[in-house]
Design a protein around this motif. Structure first.
Motif, short mmCIF file in Angstrom:
data_model
loop_
_atom_site.label_atom_id
_atom_site.label_comp_id
_atom_site.label_asym_id
_atom_site.label_seq_id
_atom_site.Cartn_x
_atom_site.Cartn_y
_atom_site.Cartn_z
N UNK A 13 46.06 32.30 34.25
CA UNK A 13 46.99 32.98 35.15
C UNK A 13 46.34 34.18 35.81
N UNK A 14 45.59 34.96 35.04
CA UNK A 14 44.93 36.14 35.62
C UNK A 14 43.87 35.75 36.64
N UNK A 15 43.27 34.59 36.45
CA UNK A 15 42.19 34.18 37.36
C UNK A 15 42.69 33.89 38.77
N UNK B 194 42.10 40.55 35.49
CA UNK B 194 41.69 40.09 36.82
C UNK B 194 40.65 41.01 37.43
N UNK B 195 40.87 42.32 37.31
CA UNK B 195 39.94 43.29 37.88
C UNK B 195 38.58 43.23 37.20
N UNK B 196 38.57 43.08 35.86
CA UNK B 196 37.30 43.01 35.14
C UNK B 196 36.52 41.76 35.52
N UNK B 197 37.20 40.63 35.66
CA UNK B 197 36.52 39.41 36.07
C UNK B 197 35.95 39.54 37.48
N UNK B 198 36.69 40.17 38.37
CA UNK B 198 36.18 40.38 39.72
C UNK B 198 34.93 41.25 39.70
N UNK B 199 34.90 42.27 38.84
CA UNK B 199 33.72 43.14 38.74
C UNK B 199 32.49 42.38 38.27
N UNK B 200 32.69 41.40 37.40
CA UNK B 200 31.54 40.64 36.91
C UNK B 200 30.80 39.94 38.04
N UNK B 201 31.52 39.53 39.07
CA UNK B 201 30.89 38.87 40.20
C UNK B 201 30.42 39.86 41.27
#
Length: 391
Positions: free
Chosen positions: A232-234, A338-345
């Motif tokens: 869901x967060x993705x 969601x924000x942490x996953x975006x930062x990884x990219x």
């Protein structure tokens, strides 16, 4: 080596020279093809064999086959039993205990407090018994009232009947101290870096994955592992980067359907993946999501620290803080995930720093050879005490 390896008993050279007959029970068997305890049994068992000990792992027929065989020097004993969410584990453990009575083991290591009811039977022929209690499984959402009561009883019986109960995380040691007023030794989980398959491995190519271009989450698809929350967060993570969900669960069809229904077109479900395929998916991921909320030292998390391709994004629970320290991005809410996953990219330099910190921490704290040292010393001390009691 710093904690989490604690209270390891010392052994004399004479006692250490004597090979032991060690049995490991309470898992689905080896080679590992289900969860962390199976990997634990394989890695510990194989290293004990290399040191001259005899190791037997009692496994379940659907996972290890019907024929006795050896895997990495471990004798694998298949045990038949009924299938089912509630009865499979206790029935298999009970039947494994009866099977063990045909042998004269020096030490039996039982996995999971839910299996503690069988400890007296495993020790009937004089074997010393240890139990790794695992996490506080009665808190898992999949269990009803009766299941939670069974796990609570297992905690109590582990302390009453095992010659040596132990755990793999200091937060679980703290739980047993606070709730049961006992101090358990801690022997952590392990991870090792070795040769890795190439980025063109079929585990990637069959799903159209490119190295460094996908997020990865690994675990049984059960509510407390939070695959649904990750999926869901993705939805709020920008770009076309895939989210790869590795894992399955035999008795969670309704939950698995929820997870799949919530997934957008970027989500790839691989089912269970083991061996080289698993290594490849972990090694070439852009980031790894540790979303679980119950348990001790999560095996996949240690493996992500050891050979993962990117930074770790972790649910902010005490178990993860203990293992990771400051070497990860932590989240509490869906928006933070969601924000942490975006930062990884979007922030590869920061990701590389976190990945290096996680690897250094794993090298210091979570090494299979050090884990084996601790268990070997413990087993020698237990066997010596048991022999003394019988003489």
């Amino acid at each position: 080596m710093s904690a989490p390896l604690l209270d390891t008993p010392r052994v004399t050279e004479a006692s250490a020279a004597a090979p032991l007959d060690v049995a490991i029970a309470g898992t689905r068997g080896v080679p590992a093809n289900y969860s962390g305890f199976e990997t634990f049994a394989e890695e510990l068992g194989a290293r004990l064999v290399e040191r001259g000990h005899r190791v037997t792992v009692y496994g379940r027929v659907p996972y290890v086959g019907r024929q006795r065989r050896r895997h990495r020097g471990i004798e694998v004993v298949p045990v038949r039993g009924p299938r089912g969410k509630h009865l499979e584990t206790p029935c298999h453990t009970l039947l494994s205990a009866f099977s063990s009575l045909r042998r004269s083991h020096d030490v039996v290591l039982l996995c999971n407090a839910a299996n503690a009811f069988a400890l007296p039977l495993f020790g009937l022929r004089g074997a010393a018994t240890a139990i790794n209690v695992d996490g506080v499984d009665r808190l898992r959402r999949k269990w009803g009232r009766l299941g939670r009561l069974w796990f609570w009883a297992g905690e109590r019986l582990s302390l009453r009947w095992a010659d040596q109960p132990l755990t793999d995380a200091t937060c679980l040691r703290d739980y047993y101290r606070e709730v049961h007023e006992v101090e358990l030794p801690v022997i952590a989980y392990g991870g090792e870096r070795g040769p890795l398959p190439g980025p063109d491995h079929p585990a990637l190519t069959r799903h159209g994955l490119r190295a460094g271009d996908y997020a990865l989450v690994v675990g049984r698809l059960e509510p407390e592992n939070n695959a649904l929350a990750v999926v869901e967060a993705y939805r709020d993570v920008p770009g076309d980067h895939p989210l790869v969900v590795v894992g399955d669960a035999p008795y969670a069809d309704a939950y698995k359907a929820q997870v799949r229904a919530a997934a957008d077109r970027r989500v790839v479900f691989t089912g269970g993946v083991y061996g080289e395929g698993y290594l490849a998916l972990m090694a070439y991921s852009a980031c790894y999501v540790a979303a679980g909320e119950v348990g001790g030292t999560h095996p996949a998390l240690v493996e992500a620290m050891t050979f993962g391709g990117g930074p770790i994004v972790a649910n902010d629970v005490p178990e993860h803080r203990e293992v990771l320290g400051e070497s990860a991005l932590f989240y509490v809410s869906r928006a933070e995930l969601s924000a942490a996953l975006a930062r990884c990219f979007s922030e590869p330099e920061r990701g590389a720093e976190l990945r290096a910190a996680a690897r250094a921490r794993a090298d210091e704290r979570y090494r299979w050879d050090a884990v084996t040292d601790a268990y070997e010393a413990l087993f020698h001390a237990m066997a010596r005490q048991s022999q003394g009691a019988r003489s």
